[in-house]
Design an enzyme around this catalytic site. Sequence first.
Site, short mmCIF file in Angstrom:
data_model
loop_
_atom_site.label_atom_id
_atom_site.label_comp_id
_atom_site.label_asym_id
_atom_site.label_seq_id
_atom_site.Cartn_x
_atom_site.Cartn_y
_atom_site.Cartn_z
N HIS A 302 4.96 5.03 -1.44
CA HIS A 302 5.91 4.31 -0.58
C HIS A 302 5.30 3.04 0.00
O HIS A 302 4.15 3.00 0.38
CB HIS A 302 6.56 5.21 0.47
CG HIS A 302 5.67 5.72 1.55
ND1 HIS A 302 5.38 4.98 2.68
CD2 HIS A 302 5.03 6.90 1.72
CE1 HIS A 302 4.61 5.69 3.48
NE2 HIS A 302 4.36 6.85 2.92
N ASP A 314 -1.80 5.22 3.90
CA ASP A 314 -0.41 5.68 3.99
C ASP A 314 0.50 4.46 4.04
O ASP A 314 0.86 4.00 5.11
CB ASP A 314 -0.24 6.56 5.24
CG ASP A 314 1.10 7.26 5.27
OD1 ASP A 314 1.81 7.25 4.25
OD2 ASP A 314 1.45 7.82 6.32
N GLU A 348 10.00 5.56 3.84
CA GLU A 348 9.58 6.96 3.90
C GLU A 348 9.28 7.35 5.34
O GLU A 348 9.56 8.46 5.77
CB GLU A 348 8.33 7.18 3.03
CG GLU A 348 7.95 8.66 2.83
CD GLU A 348 7.16 9.27 3.97
OE1 GLU A 348 7.23 10.50 4.16
OE2 GLU A 348 6.48 8.56 4.70
N GLU A 349 8.70 6.43 6.10
CA GLU A 349 8.17 6.78 7.42
C GLU A 349 9.25 6.94 8.49
O GLU A 349 9.09 7.73 9.41
CB GLU A 349 7.16 5.72 7.89
CG GLU A 349 5.92 5.61 7.02
CD GLU A 349 5.02 6.83 7.08
OE1 GLU A 349 5.38 7.82 7.75
OE2 GLU A 349 3.96 6.80 6.44
N ASP A 376 1.13 10.29 -2.02
CA ASP A 376 1.35 9.97 -0.60
C ASP A 376 0.54 10.92 0.29
O ASP A 376 1.04 11.41 1.30
CB ASP A 376 2.85 10.04 -0.26
CG ASP A 376 3.12 9.63 1.18
OD1 ASP A 376 2.28 8.93 1.76
OD2 ASP A 376 4.17 10.02 1.72
N HIS A 448 -1.37 7.29 10.54
CA HIS A 448 -0.44 6.76 11.55
C HIS A 448 -1.15 6.19 12.77
O HIS A 448 -0.59 6.18 13.86
CB HIS A 448 0.59 7.82 11.99
CG HIS A 448 1.50 8.27 10.90
ND1 HIS A 448 2.57 9.12 11.10
CD2 HIS A 448 1.52 7.99 9.57
CE1 HIS A 448 3.20 9.34 9.96
NE2 HIS A 448 2.56 8.67 9.01
ZN LIG Z 1 3.19 8.37 3.69
#
Ligand SMILES: [Zn+2]
Length: 485
Positions: A302, A314, A348-349, A376, A448
């Site tokens: 993604h 990510d 996606e997030e 991912d 994140h």
């Molecule tokens: Zn991800």
Amino acid sequence: MSRLIAVFLFCPVLLAQTQQQQQTPAPYRSAPQTTAAQQEDFPPELLNELESIKLSALADDYAYHQVAHLTDNIGPRPSGSPQAKAAVDYVAAELRKLGLDVQLEEARVPHWVRGAETAELTEYVGQVRGAVQKIVLTALGGSTSTPVDGLSAEVVVVNTFDELRALGRDKVAGKIVLFNELFDKQKAAAGLSFVAYGEAVRYRGAGPKAAADLGAVAALVRSVGNADYRLPHTGYSAPAGIPAGAVTAEDADLIARFSKQGNVRMHLTLTPQKLPDTAGYNVIGDLKGSEHPEQIVVVSGHLDSWDLGTGAIDDAAGVGVAMEVVEVLHQLGLHPKRTLRVIAWMDEESGGAGSRAYSTDHTNDFPRHVAAIECDSGAAHPLGFDGRMSATAAELLRPALNVLQSFGANALQPTNYPPGADISAMSEAGVPALGILQDGRAYFNYHHTAADTLDKIIPLELRENAAAMAVMGYALASMKNPLPR
Ligand SMILES: [Zn+2]
């Protein structure tokens, strides 16, 4: 990075030669007997092609350069941002350079922009007159705003949803609720980091709404992550209509200790903005199959990321690895029998609008989707794949896995869950689905956070991921019969 690797990085020829020497194609020496079905699906010519693909990918830093551009040059790519759109245009142009037929497919995506985020404890037992305790936190995606100069309220700490319900509206209304569910570091250290994540992330996802339902004025969660560097971890949270944030593990512990001693009050300022939904795009690049162009094998990652870091692990890594699948084939002049479809997913997030749009637009094609792969789970050394497919299908893939055995990426771990968020609709519809299974012990240290940056990616490990996806993607697209459901 070791000096040796540094030298190789800047000398591609030496690197390629060394890789060739280290990875001399061993004779095909799978210990287990191959079945007649496996031999039919993987004739010697295909096995030789898979070996070449592996060696090329292990000697190629294309994916790394793509990740570097996406993270360093373009930067954070949250849904709805100008950087997300720039990343879409960039990936589309790169795939066109490789001769792919590229489409941008629209999805309406949320557009949420972070604002100020500060907090301090203004009342606690033993407080020195005039002192406050700073709390390090970040807003969760979709959080509403406090007043510009913040709000002040008592903090109540709960460890579970049951504890919240036991408190009831009387003790929650008007307060800030802190969910202090621990991330299980022992599980993560033992290789079960995604299990630890799954247990703790429920509170990030649903905690703020549960607190709002009982009248809380704001909700905080303990950061869902693994490291102790006082870093807050953001992430998706279901719309709750109240300000919602993640405090660092250290600050969650501090507040929990204070709350056992007496009243704790916090002044909290979070001023994110929810702007109108906007257009986002999945990038869809097809390398048309030479024999069965209507049959599709998806390789994907993604493109959107959170905004605190630059979304390297990510998931620029996943996109770079998927792009390298077709770059390696281009380099080798190989053509798959079925269509290899590279997808760089959007959103996606912050809700999955991209994968929802794809499944709406392509549901009728799902019977012709032979398999889907997503990367991912980071960029660390791959161990193989999580696979959701029939036992018969998994068994048929053994010759392809054997090609990956030389660097340890030959596991196929069965799973009952879709092994990738963006391919979950396909998986639920019965499409065999694979997620690259990585050494995830450090993944949630950075996930994140502001520390998800390019330096967390080890070039050699990224090459291994590219090799794993390229070998498996090409195998699925060129084995004699389509993988059975
Ligand atoms: Zn991800």
